[in-house]
Design a protein around this motif. Structure first.
Motif, PDB file in Angstrom:
ATOM      1  N   ASP A 588      63.786  22.083  30.328  1.00 27.22           N
ATOM      2  CA  ASP A 588      63.518  21.177  29.207  1.00 27.22           C
ATOM      3  C   ASP A 588      64.144  21.709  27.918  1.00 27.22           C
ATOM      4  O   ASP A 588      64.667  20.949  27.095  1.00 27.22           O
ATOM      5  CB  ASP A 588      62.002  21.011  29.025  1.00 27.22           C
ATOM      6  N   THR A 589      64.097  23.008  27.736  1.00 24.79           N
ATOM      7  CA  THR A 589      64.678  23.606  26.515  1.00 24.79           C
ATOM      8  C   THR A 589      66.190  23.401  26.480  1.00 24.79           C
ATOM      9  O   THR A 589      66.789  23.046  25.444  1.00 24.79           O
ATOM     10  CB  THR A 589      64.347  25.094  26.461  1.00 24.79           C
ATOM     11  N   ILE A 590      66.850  23.632  27.661  1.00 28.61           N
ATOM     12  CA  ILE A 590      68.309  23.481  27.726  1.00 28.61           C
ATOM     13  C   ILE A 590      68.712  22.038  27.466  1.00 28.61           C
ATOM     14  O   ILE A 590      69.653  21.731  26.716  1.00 28.61           O
ATOM     15  CB  ILE A 590      68.821  23.966  29.088  1.00 28.61           C
ATOM     16  N   ILE A 591      67.979  21.101  28.129  1.00 23.71           N
ATOM     17  CA  ILE A 591      68.314  19.683  27.964  1.00 23.71           C
ATOM     18  C   ILE A 591      68.130  19.241  26.512  1.00 23.71           C
ATOM     19  O   ILE A 591      68.948  18.509  25.924  1.00 23.71           O
ATOM     20  CB  ILE A 591      67.458  18.819  28.908  1.00 23.71           C
ATOM     21  N   ALA A 592      67.041  19.688  25.915  1.00 19.70           N
ATOM     22  CA  ALA A 592      66.796  19.322  24.506  1.00 19.70           C
ATOM     23  C   ALA A 592      67.911  19.865  23.617  1.00 19.70           C
ATOM     24  O   ALA A 592      68.359  19.200  22.662  1.00 19.70           O
ATOM     25  CB  ALA A 592      65.435  19.873  24.073  1.00 19.70           C
TER      26      ALA A 592
END
Length: 787
Positions: A588-592
Motif C-alpha cells: 500500500d505504501t509503494i502504490i500510494a
C-alpha cells in the motif's frame, strides 16, 4: 442388636482397637456406648462421617484434638448455686473452649481450600463459640490451673507488693548470712517456716542471736529463727498474701459466674468434640487395617470382596469373597473341621456389625453390606454346666430362641447345625431348621458335616452349597471359600497320603457308598476347575492392570501431541497473518507513492530508475523470504502438488491410490485397487513412487489410521463375499499399522469360521490367531496378531 451375638463375634475387641487412637474422655465414652444400628439413615450418616474423617486424614493428617478430660462433673458443679470452680477445673474448661475454637478454625480452612466433605461441616457448625469468655479465661488461668497476674489489676498490684516485700526480707537476711552473724548459722541459707522467712541457727547460740523461734530440726541441734528486724516485714508479707487469696477467690467466683450461663453449650461442645475424636479414631484404624467404605443395601444383598477377619494377624489371614442375598439367601457350608468354615462365618457377621456401626470394613473397595434388624449366631461349644445342658441341648436351646426372634430382615449364622446327636436324626433336624428359616425369610449361613445336606442344598431354591478348599498335596486347608462347591470327605485321602496300608484304604472305600464316592470325585473335579479359574482370573487381572496403565500412558501422550499440534498450527497461522499484513502495508505504501508521483506536473516526469525500484519492491513482496525457506511449508506444499499418475494416500480410507485425471479445480479421479473414485484434494496426500512387489509382503510401520476399524464383522455375508472382504480388510489393517485385529464371524454352522482360519493360516504376515476370551465372544470371533 442382641447382646449374645456381640459376645459371640467378639465385637468388644473391635471397639478396643479404637481406644489407642482416642484423645478425649468424651471420645472414649462414645466408643463405650457404641452399638450397631439397624436404621439405614443412621448407618449412612455414620459412614459419611467416617469417610470425611478418612478424607481429612489423607489431606491434613487428622482433626486437631488434644487430650481433654471429661467435664461432666464440672457442669454438675455449675448447676449448684454459689459454687465456685477451682483453678484446675477452670483450666479444663479453658482447654475445652480453646479446642472448640481451634476445631472451628480448622474446618473453616478446609472450606477455604475447597476440601469436599459430606457431613462434618454441618456437625462442626453446631459448635457454640464463646470468643469473649475464652479470651478472658485464657488471660486469667494458666494450663496448670494457676491464676495469672492478668486476671485483675488488683491481683497484679498485690503480687507486685509481695515480690517487693520478699526482696526486702531477703536483703536484710543476707546481711546475717554474709556478716559477722554468719558464725551462728548451721548453714548459710534462708528458709521458710509457717509462711515466714527464717534462718537456721545453731541451738547453742539462741540467746546470742535473738529473735522468734518457729521450729527446730529433728536432732534439736538447729533452730529456725525469725530475726527481730524482719518480724514486721514478715507480718506485712502475711497481710499481702491474705489479700492475694481473697482476690483469687473473688476471681474464681467471677469466672465461675461467667461460665454458668453457658454450661449447657459447653457440655454440647464436649459431646461434639467426643464425636469428632471418635471419627478420627475410626479413620486411623481404617488406615492401619487397609479398610474401605462399604456400600449399603436396603435389600440386604451382601457382597464382600476379599474380606478379611479383623482380629487375625494381617500376615496370616486369608481373604475371601462372600456373597449372600442376591442370588441365594441360604449357604450350606459342608466339609471337615479345621478348614476355616467358622472363621468365614464369623468374618461375615463381624464385618456386618462393623459396617452397621459406621466403621470401614477390611475388604476391597465396592464391597456391600446389608442393614439387618438383627444378627443371630450359634457358634462354638455352648455346653452349659450350670443349666445341666449337653452341647446338643445347648445348641438347640439357642436355635429355638433364634427361630422365635428372627424376621425376614435378619441374618442367622449356625455352626455345626444338628451336631451332637444321631447322624441321621441330626441331618433331618438340620434340614427342617433350614426350611423353617426359609419360611421366615432370614438369610442363613450354616455349616455341617452331614453329607445329606449337600443334595438338600442342591434341590432347594435360593440355596447354594459351599465349602473350604483343601490342599491334598500338602494335607492342609487353604482357608479359601468356594461358593457353589460342596465340601468333600478328606479322611480316606488323608490317611492314604499319611501312609496307611493301601489295602486298608481300599477296603474302606469299598465300605463307603458308591454314590458318595461319585460325589467326592465330582467335587474334586469342581474344586480343581475352580482353582484353575481363579489362577487364570488372577493372571488376567494383572494383564488388565498392565493394559490399563499402557492405555492411560498412550492416551496422555496422544493428548499432549494433539495439544502441541494445535498450538504449533495456531502459531504458524499467526505468523503467516503477520507476514501478510506486513506485506500488504508495504505494498500500500509503494502504490500510494507511485500515485503521488503520477500526479506530479508533466515537466517533472517520474524517473525510470524510480519505477524500476518500485517494481522490484512489489516483486519482493510476492513471497516472504522467511516463508520461502520454511521447510515445513515447502514439504506441505509438495504433498499437495498433484499430477496425473502420482501415487497418493487416500486419508479417509487409509488406502494407496493413483491419480488418473483432474475433474475440477480441487477434485481428482483416483484409482484404488479395482475401483475408481472422485475425491477432493483435501482427502489426498502425495505418496512415494510405487515400489516393485516382492514375494513376501513388506513390513509396514505400525501407525494406526483413522480410516480402518480394528474390528471386521463378517456376519450375514455369503462365504465368497466374506472371504473377499477378509482379504481386503487384512491388507488395509496391515497398511494402517494395527498390531492386532478382531474378525467377527459368528458361530452358526462353522463354515465361515473355518474359512477364516484357513485364510489366516496361509497369510505370510499373520503371526498368530485364536478365539476371543469367553466374555468377549468366545469362538464367535477370532483375534489376529500380525508380525
Amino acid at each position: 442388636m442382641n447382646s449374645k451375638v456381640l459376645d459371640t463375634l467378639e465385637y468388644q475387641k473391635i471397639k478396643d482397637q479404637l481406644l489407642p487412637f482416642l484423645s478425649t474422655d468424651q471420645g472414649r465414652q462414645v466408643v463405650k456406648e457404641l452399638l450397631p444400628s439397624s436404621d439405614v439413615n443412621v448407618v449412612a450418616k455414620w459412614l459419611d462421617q467416617s469417610a470425611d474423617g478418612a478424607t481429612i486424614m489423607r489431606l491434613e493428617g487428622e482433626i486437631p484434638i488434644p487430650k481433654l478430660d471429661d467435664i461432666s462433673n464440672i457442669i454438675k458443679r455449675l448447676n449448684i448455686e454459689d459454687a465456685s470452680l477451682s483453678g484446675t477445673e477452670l483450666a479444663a474448661v479453658t482447654k475445652l473452649l480453646r479446642t472448640t475454637q481451634a476445631i472451628y478454625n480448622f474446618f473453616e480452612s478446609l472450606k477455604v481450600n475447597e476440601v469436599e466433605l459430606r457431613t462434618l461441616n454441618q456437625l462442626v457448625d453446631r459448635l457454640s463459640l464463646q470468643p469473649e469468655v475464652t479470651q478472658q479465661l485464657v488471660s486469667s488461668i494458666a494450663e496448670d490451673g494457676r491464676i495469672l497476674d492478668g486476671a485483675s489489676r488488683e491481683l497484679r498490684s498485690i503480687r507486685a507488693q509481695i515480690t517487693r516485700t520478699q526482696a526486702e526480707i531477703r536483703g536484710i537476711m543476707n546481711h546475717f548470712i554474709k556478716g559477722a552473724s554468719a558464725k551462728y548459722l548451721s548453714e548459710p541459707i534462708i528458709t521458710i517456716r509457717d509462711d515466714r522467712f527464717v534462718l537456721p541457727i545453731k541451738a547453742e547460740y539462741k540467746q546470742s542471736f535473738g529473735g522468734i523461734i518457729h521450729d527446730q530440726s529433728a536432732s534439736g541441734q538447729t533452730l529456725y529463727v525469725e530475726p527481730n528486724n524482719v518480724v514486721e516485714k514478715n507480718n506485712q508479707l502475711r497481710r499481702d498474701k491474705l489479700a492475694e487469696r481473697v482476690e483469687e477467690r473473688r476471681i474464681l467466683a467471677e469466672l465461675t459466674e461467667l461460665l454458668r450461663p453457658i454450661r449447657n453449650e459447653m457440655k454440647f461442645n464436649g459431646n461434639i468434640i467426643g464425636q469428632l475424636d471418635f471419627i478420627n479414631a475410626k479413620a486411623k484404624l481404617a488406615h492401619q487395617t487397609h479398610s474401605t467404605e462399604p456400600a449399603l443395601s436396603i435389600d440386604n444383598d451382601v457382597n464382600l470382596r476379599q474380606a478379611r477377619h479383623p482380629l487375625i494377624d494381617p500376615q496370616m489371614v486369608v481373604a475371601n469373597d462372600i456373597a449372600i442375598g442376591s442370588d441365594y439367601r441360604t449357604i450350606i457350608v459342608t466339609g471337615p473341621n479345621t478348614g476355616g468354615k467358622t472363621i468365614m462365618m464369623k468374618t461375615l457377621g463381624l464385618l456386618q456389625l462393623m459396617g452397621q456401626s459406621g466403621m470401614f470394613i477390611p475388604a476391597l473397595e465396592h464391597s456391600q453390606i446389608g442393614i439387618f434388624d438383627d444378627i443371630f449366631a450359634d457358634i462354638g461349644d455352648d455346653q452349659s454346666i450350670e443349666a445341666s445342658l449337653s452341647t446338643f441341648s445347648s445348641h438347640m436351646d439357642n436355635v429355638i430362641n433364634i427361630l422365635n426372634q428372627a424376621t425376614n430382615h435378619s441374618l442367622i449364622l449356625l455352626d455345626e447345625l444338628g451336631a451332637g446327636t444321631d447322624p441321621k436324626e441330626g441331618a433331618a433336624l438340620a434340614m427342617a431348621i433350614i426350611d423353617r428359616v426359609t419360611e421366615i425369610g432370614s438369610e442363613l449361613v450354616a455349616t455341617t458335616h452331614y453329607p445329606e445336606l449337600k443334595a438338600f442344598a442342591y434341590n432347594r431354591p435360593n440355596t447354594i452349597n459351599a465349602s473350604m478348599e483343601f490342599d491334598f498335596e500338602k494335607l492342609q486347608p487353604t482357608y479359601r471359600f468356594l461358593i457353589g462347591i460342596p465340601g468333600q470327605s478328606n479322611a480316606l485321602s488323608i490317611v492314604e497320603k499319611l501312609g496307611l496300608d493301601k489295602q486298608v484304604v481300599s477296603n474302606a472305600r469299598d465300605f463307603t457308598d458308591e454314590d458318595s464316592q461319585d460325589i467326592n470325585t465330582m467335587i474334586d473335579e469342581l474344586t480343581e476347575q475352580t482353582k484353575k479359574a481363579r489362577q487364570e482370573a488372577d493372571e488376567l487381572k494383572v494383564e488388565l492392570a498392565d493394559a490399563t496403565d499402557l492405555h492411560r500412558d498412550l492416551t496422555t501422550a496422544y493428548e499432549k501431541y494433539q495439544a502441541n499440534k494445535e498450538q504449533l498450527a495456531e502459531k504458524a497461522r499467526e505468523q503467516a497473518n503477520q507476514v501478510v499484513e506486513e506485506a500488504k502495508g508495504k505494498a500500500d505504501t509503494i502504490i500510494a507513492d507511485l500515485r503521488a508521483k503520477q500526479q506530479q506536473v508533466a515537466n517533472s516526469p517520474v524517473k525510470e530508475n524510480e519505477l524500476m525500484d518500485a517494481k522490484g519492491a512489489l516483486n519482493s513482496l510476492e513471497v516472504a523470504p522467511q516463508l520461502k525457506k520454511n521447510k515445513v511449508l515447502r514439504r506441505e506444499k509438495a504433498k499437495h502438488d498433484f499430477h496425473e499418475g502420482d501415487e497418493v494416500l487416500v486419508k479417509s480410507y487409509g488406502q494407496p491410490g493413483t491419480l488418473v485425471r483432474k475433474m475440477g479445480n480441487h477434485s481428482w479421479e483416483v484409482q484404488i485397487g479395482i475401483l475408481k473414485m472422485k475425491l477432493d484434494e483435501s482427502d489426498l496426500e502425495k505418496g512415494s513412487a510405487p515400489k516393485p512387489k516382492k514375494a513376501a509382503r513388506p513390513r509396514v510401520a505400525r501407525t494406526k489410521s483413522a480410516g480402518t476399524s480394528p474390528t471386521l464383522d463378517l456376519r450375514g455375508q455369503r462365504y465368497e463375499e466374506a472371504m473377499h472382504s477378509l482379504d481386503q480388510y487384512i491388507d488395509a489393517a496391515l497398511v494402517s499399522g494395527y498390531p492386532t485385529v478382531t474378525i467377527i464371524h459368528g458361530k452358526g454352522t462353522g463354515a465361515l469360521r473355518q474359512g477364516v482360519n484357513d485364510y489366516l493360516s496361509s497369510h505370510p504376515q499373520v503371526k498368530s490367531f485364536g478365539y476371543s476370551a469367553p466374555n468377549a465372544g468366545g469362538d464367535g470371533s477370532t483375534v489376529v496378531k500380525f508380525k
